[in-house]
Design a protein around this motif. Sequence first.
Motif, PDB file in Angstrom:
ATOM      1  N   SER A 134       0.830  -1.200   0.000  1.00 25.37           N
ATOM      2  CA  SER A 134       0.000   0.000   0.000  1.00 25.37           C
ATOM      3  C   SER A 134       0.866   1.252   0.000  1.00 25.37           C
ATOM      4  CB  SER A 134      -0.893  -0.018   1.253  1.00 25.37           C
ATOM      5  OG  SER A 134      -1.624   1.178   1.391  1.00 25.37           O
ATOM      6  N   GLN A 136       0.347   5.272   1.238  1.00 27.70           N
ATOM      7  CA  GLN A 136      -0.557   6.045   2.078  1.00 27.70           C
ATOM      8  C   GLN A 136       0.001   7.445   2.277  1.00 27.70           C
ATOM      9  OE1 GLN A 136      -1.283   3.650   5.611  1.00 27.70           O
ATOM     10  NE2 GLN A 136      -1.922   1.880   4.382  1.00 27.70           N
ATOM     11  N   TRP A 144      -6.405  11.357   5.370  1.00 27.81           N
ATOM     12  CA  TRP A 144      -5.421  10.278   5.162  1.00 27.81           C
ATOM     13  C   TRP A 144      -5.927   9.388   4.036  1.00 27.81           C
ATOM     14  CZ3 TRP A 144      -0.566   9.750   6.526  1.00 27.81           C
ATOM     15  CH2 TRP A 144       0.060   8.498   6.439  1.00 27.81           C
ATOM     16  N   LYS A 145      -5.131   9.267   2.993  1.00 29.17           N
ATOM     17  CA  LYS A 145      -5.566   8.545   1.793  1.00 29.17           C
ATOM     18  C   LYS A 145      -4.711   7.296   1.623  1.00 29.17           C
ATOM     19  CE  LYS A 145      -7.965   8.364  -2.096  1.00 29.17           C
ATOM     20  NZ  LYS A 145      -9.421   8.205  -2.101  1.00 29.17           N
ATOM     21  N   GLU A 146      -5.359   6.146   1.398  1.00 26.38           N
ATOM     22  CA  GLU A 146      -4.639   4.894   1.194  1.00 26.38           C
ATOM     23  C   GLU A 146      -5.015   4.289  -0.150  1.00 26.38           C
ATOM     24  OE1 GLU A 146      -5.453   2.231   4.419  1.00 26.38           O
ATOM     25  OE2 GLU A 146      -4.792   3.659   5.963  1.00 26.38           O
TER      26      GLU A 146
END
Length: 759
Positions: A134, A136, A144-146
């Motif tokens: 991942s 992030q 917070w973007k993953e």
Amino acid sequence: MSGHEGDRGLMMHWAFDEGSGASAMESVTKTVDEIHYVFNNAEFTDPCTPPWRQGVAGSALLFDGYSTYIAHSVHGEEHNGESEFLSALSIGVWIAPRTYEWGHEGKLAAIVNRYNNKTRQGYLLGMFRHGSWSFQIGLEGGEWKEIWAPDGYELPKNEWSYVNAVFDGEAGEIKLLLNGTEITSAAVPRGSRIAEAMDTDLFIGRNNHGSRLAEVFSLHMFSGIMDEMKIYNRALSNEEAAAFYQEVLDSAHGGVRPKLNYDDIKLDRIPLLTDRHRPQYHVSPPAHWMNEPHAPIYFDGQYHLFYQHNPQGPYFHHIHWGHWVSEDLVHWRDLPVALAPERDQLAPDGIWSGSAAYDAEGLPVLFFTAGNDSASPNQSVALARSTYPQDGDPDLITWIKHPEPLIVQQKGMGAFGDFRDPFVWKDEDGWYALVGSGIEGEGGAALAFASQDMLNWTYKGPFYQADIQKFPYLGPIWELPVLLPLGTDNKGDSKHLLLVSPVGKGADVEVFYWIGQLEKDELSFIPDQEEPQLIDVGDFHFTGPSGMVDPKTGRNIVFTIAQGDRTSEMEYKSGWAHNGGLPLSVYLRDDGRLGIEPIQELESLRGTKRLSLQDKSLAEANLLLGDVQGDMLEIQLELEPGNAGQLGIKVRCTPDGEEETLLVYDCNEAKFLVDRTKTTLHPGEKCSGIQGGKLELLGENLKLHIYLDRSMVEAYANGLKSLTTRVYPSRKDALGLEIWGDGEPLVKSMEIWDMQSIW
């Protein structure tokens, strides 16, 4: 790639081309970063720098999974205003993972990161369970973007992969590329920016916010090889990523993906061969953690032995099956991990102990405890088959798991939630299994199962349970049941040996046994005596039993773990935890007692004979002993007590007696003891005190068969009991021997040999 369009916007670049040493240069700013590594300043072994390997271009750095990382201080980033935000970021790196982490608390094993999880700032590229991965990021404004690699795009173990993570704030996109090809993307608001985590260093190979285990281990660290890490402040296009990938393929690999030699990435035992506490003729993993060895089996001229193993570091977590092979039960070869947790519904959370047996065709099969935390209970009995019929590999390296559990615990079948360590055997009537468990409110038990086809099993009830009121030390749960045939006694009755290891509240974690009768019709066990016996009196150093009938010789052979008896801090510093005990031959003696002896094959390890004497006084014998020193010795000693009430031998003595360990028999108490009150002055080691237990010699002389192997001390007394213990002297001159008694015992005989390493 230096000096061309590909370097535009390059902020940081680690080529890892040093090839040796304990530092790596970030080539844009020419900053030289220290590589943190446990053996840079080793306490117990020869100091050495981190291992370097052949990379995709030049050399590459091998990360050990628990101590190796780089902390890079990002200079000049007390920038003013604007540059605390990144409108674009791209990361490109070649990695070859060696293991996957369990993913405690949902955190990633970091490849590279500089983030603050409280303020939701910064970025993190890392791996998760079973090879998933991942990218992030923390966006301006606190979001917070993953983005996660889709199923089917996991990063394979022991192979090179080229990974790209790209954030393009202007275009409003975040994406992942694998081997030059985009595999997924996600939208972010156009004009987004990454909020830099200004208060933290950039870490390579270690998570900025790693969880702690046992106070000293930082989880979420990368295990494997890394090469050519580049970080850009612009968004790489798919075409550029594909071109970078192809450039590496074309430059040195004939246009194909770089190949990785398994020997370059496997755990390496060489740095530990000079560890002054690590046993050298006892079986051990190449490095890191083991607990019990198990599932011994003989096939096609070789013995196979497996073990509970954490390949990530020297701590208990995310257990796999390690694998050794031997032609003589003495010299072992390390093989790749045989069974690992995978992304499946069978055993995603651990491959726990079990046994080996033969299928209807006579091929080895493995029975294991499948760990699945999403199931209730989280442990069941499962099966794996060798690919031997397809590949003919005598080392049996590859195993395929049967997709479904064989035996799932039902309510009323033992203590619900404790159901593990299947011991399986086959005879002319079918297959039989014992499973470790307990009876609710009544104490530990071994549960019995039978099968006609090895796949469908019928519960037969408890095989044996003891009275916990009479024997509270047998605990609420039994692990690792083992049943071995002992043949017939002198009355002609058929006898079996049942071994168990109690655990849980009030349990004495040792190997207890009963000799008794197998009732095959009911599949139950009737002991000759209700009270259990101990094989070993060394107090929690001889545990985790497994056993086999050796098809070559007909012997019953028992394997155990020799517990390390150290703090987590010492295990961190050492890079290893625990090893196997010596294989034991167990048999029914003429007097009805259990005989135990180290296997005869160990004599092949004898080197120079250092001493041989007969019928000497204590003083005469000790004078001759003055020239004998060592921490890898075999000693055979017979002492006639004379007027001595206590007698024995001191081992690992310093010349001034400041450190020493005394093995002693107390004739009046009929006890075999070890006195470790002077074993070590090291403030970090735990070994101390006096341990031991009953040993009835019935008027015989004391006959000791002792094996010293660095920190291992194993003493076998009169073929009846063993005493296994650990010693970690602080002084390097703790190598002497001295026979001891509180009277004038006669030294009937003594022989000493140097012992050789098996590695």
